[in-house]
Design an enzyme around this catalytic site. Structure first.
Site, PDB file in Angstrom:
ATOM      1  N   ARG A 144      91.173  84.551  -2.902  1.00 54.84           N
ATOM      2  CA  ARG A 144      91.655  84.969  -1.585  1.00 54.84           C
ATOM      3  C   ARG A 144      92.692  84.026  -0.964  1.00 54.84           C
ATOM      4  O   ARG A 144      93.330  84.398   0.030  1.00 54.84           O
ATOM      5  CB  ARG A 144      90.479  85.147  -0.598  1.00 54.84           C
ATOM      6  CG  ARG A 144      89.460  86.173  -1.027  1.00 54.84           C
ATOM      7  CD  ARG A 144      88.161  86.008  -0.267  1.00 54.84           C
ATOM      8  NE  ARG A 144      88.298  86.337   1.140  1.00 54.84           N
ATOM      9  CZ  ARG A 144      88.029  87.524   1.680  1.00 54.84           C
ATOM     10  NH1 ARG A 144      87.623  88.517   0.908  1.00 54.84           N
ATOM     11  NH2 ARG A 144      88.158  87.724   2.962  1.00 54.84           N
ATOM     12  N   ASP A 145      92.866  82.848  -1.514  1.00 55.50           N
ATOM     13  CA  ASP A 145      93.868  81.924  -0.946  1.00 55.50           C
ATOM     14  C   ASP A 145      94.475  81.069  -2.067  1.00 55.50           C
ATOM     15  O   ASP A 145      94.598  79.854  -1.937  1.00 55.50           O
ATOM     16  CB  ASP A 145      93.217  81.037   0.116  1.00 55.50           C
ATOM     17  CG  ASP A 145      94.236  80.281   0.962  1.00 55.50           C
ATOM     18  OD1 ASP A 145      95.417  80.694   0.968  1.00 55.50           O
ATOM     19  OD2 ASP A 145      93.864  79.284   1.602  1.00 55.50           O
TER      20      ASP A 145
END
Length: 333
Positions: free
Chosen positions: A101-102
């Site tokens: 997600r990042d």
């Protein structure tokens, strides 16, 4: 307000996610030792305790290589090792149903051997930091169109983010560096499907891979399993400027390293972690010694191996190393 005061059900999910992250272990993934409900000043803040890597981040490495601070050790072989290490680690996370997600260069740590370790995986969900991510133009550049548009995170959105890491490693350029407005980036990426221009000197195989990974449509992006297979086995990705022996030795190292998902591993609280800190340091030092020794044995670097063990190892370890050498190859020395 404490993260653990508002919603008991949410708290349970957070503890479940932290438990997953703690139990996955592999050389390409940062080790999470435990967590605390409080920070080190005893304030009510969730705190994650991670393995310490002293070298640098991929972000700093790329920045330095594009400036006068260029490090000669960071050559094409190291770049290739970093790429295959990242994809192998992401493949492991995805197999365990963990979406990063990042994913971005700041969240790839580089150790003294220039081996990558993925960090901060899954933590954006735990800390609910999507709002902060959208306010950071450097982070937004790695967000897939579907995340931008509808906050839909999937494994394929991680692949999209990886395409820009690949782009940066190969070009030493920051994607969308001329944009400083999130709204304009949204229009370019989501509405107009714009992507950075890839230099003509980038090998065709890499150009094609980048373009597939940053496709506007998630279904057209490859999986990390497929990317790992390409980087390992397709000769088009192993250019003449890569030291093939060193590269293959690293692949052998990460392949032979056991992937563990220890369901019995306890989640350490802060007090427990502090008490066990000296023991953890001792374990990490032993693991680092073994890693270097195994690399030297697999590379058949006898002189360097002898110098290393004479300097770093006790008698019992030296005896064990010679046994390994004999088992590895009768003509090692």
């Amino acid at each position: 307000t404490s993260l653990f005061e508002s919603d008991p059900q949410n708290n349970k999910l957070i503890l479940h996610d932290i438990g997953l992250l703690i139990r996955i272990q592999h050389p390409t993934i940062i080790r999470i030792q435990g967590f605390s409900y409080e920070d080190f000043e005893r304030r009510n803040n969730l705190t994650i305790l991670m393995q310490f890597i002293s070298k640098t981040s991929l972000s700093d490495l790329i920045y330095n290589s594009s400036s006068s601070q260029f490090q000669s050790a960071y050559d094409n072989t190291k770049r290739q090792i970093i790429l295959v290490g990242i994809t192998r680690g992401m493949m492991i996370l995805h197999k365990n149903q963990i979406i990063h997600r990042d994913l971005k260069p700041e969240n790839i740590l580089i150790d003294k051997n220039y081996y990558p370790k993925i960090t901060d995986f899954g933590l954006s969900k735990i800390f609910n930091s999507e709002t902060n991510m959208l306010s950071n133009i450097k982070t937004v550049a790695y967000l897939a169109p579907e995340v931008f548009e509808s906050n839909l995170y999937t494994k394929k959105s991680d692949v999209y983010a990886f395409s820009f890491i690949l782009f940066e490693i190969l070009t030493n350029e920051t994607p969308f560096k001329d944009l400083n407005n999130t709204n304009q980036l949204f229009i370019d990426v989501v509405v107009k499907s714009k992507r950075p221009e890839i230099k003509k000197n980038i090998p065709l195989a890499y150009r094609n891979l980048i373009e597939k990974c940053w496709s506007q449509f998630p279904s057209e992006r490859p999986t990390f399993d497929q990317i790992v297979d390409l980087l390992r086995n397709d000769e088009q990705f192993i250019t003449k400027r890569v030291k093939k022996e060193d590269y293959l030795n690293y692949i052998h190292f990460i392949d032979e390293s056991k992937i563990t998902f220890d369901k019995t591993k306890r989640i350490l609280q802060l007090d427990e972690f502090i008490k066990s800190k000296s023991r953890i340091c001792e374990i990490e030092e032993t693991e680092n010694l073994n890693s270097v020794i195994n690399d030297l044995i697999s590379s058949k670097k006898a002189k360097e191996l002898i110098e290393f063990i004479n300097d770093k190892c006790d008698f019992e370890t030296i005896s064990s190393v010679f046994d390994k050498c004999l088992k590895s190859s009768h003509d090692f020395f």
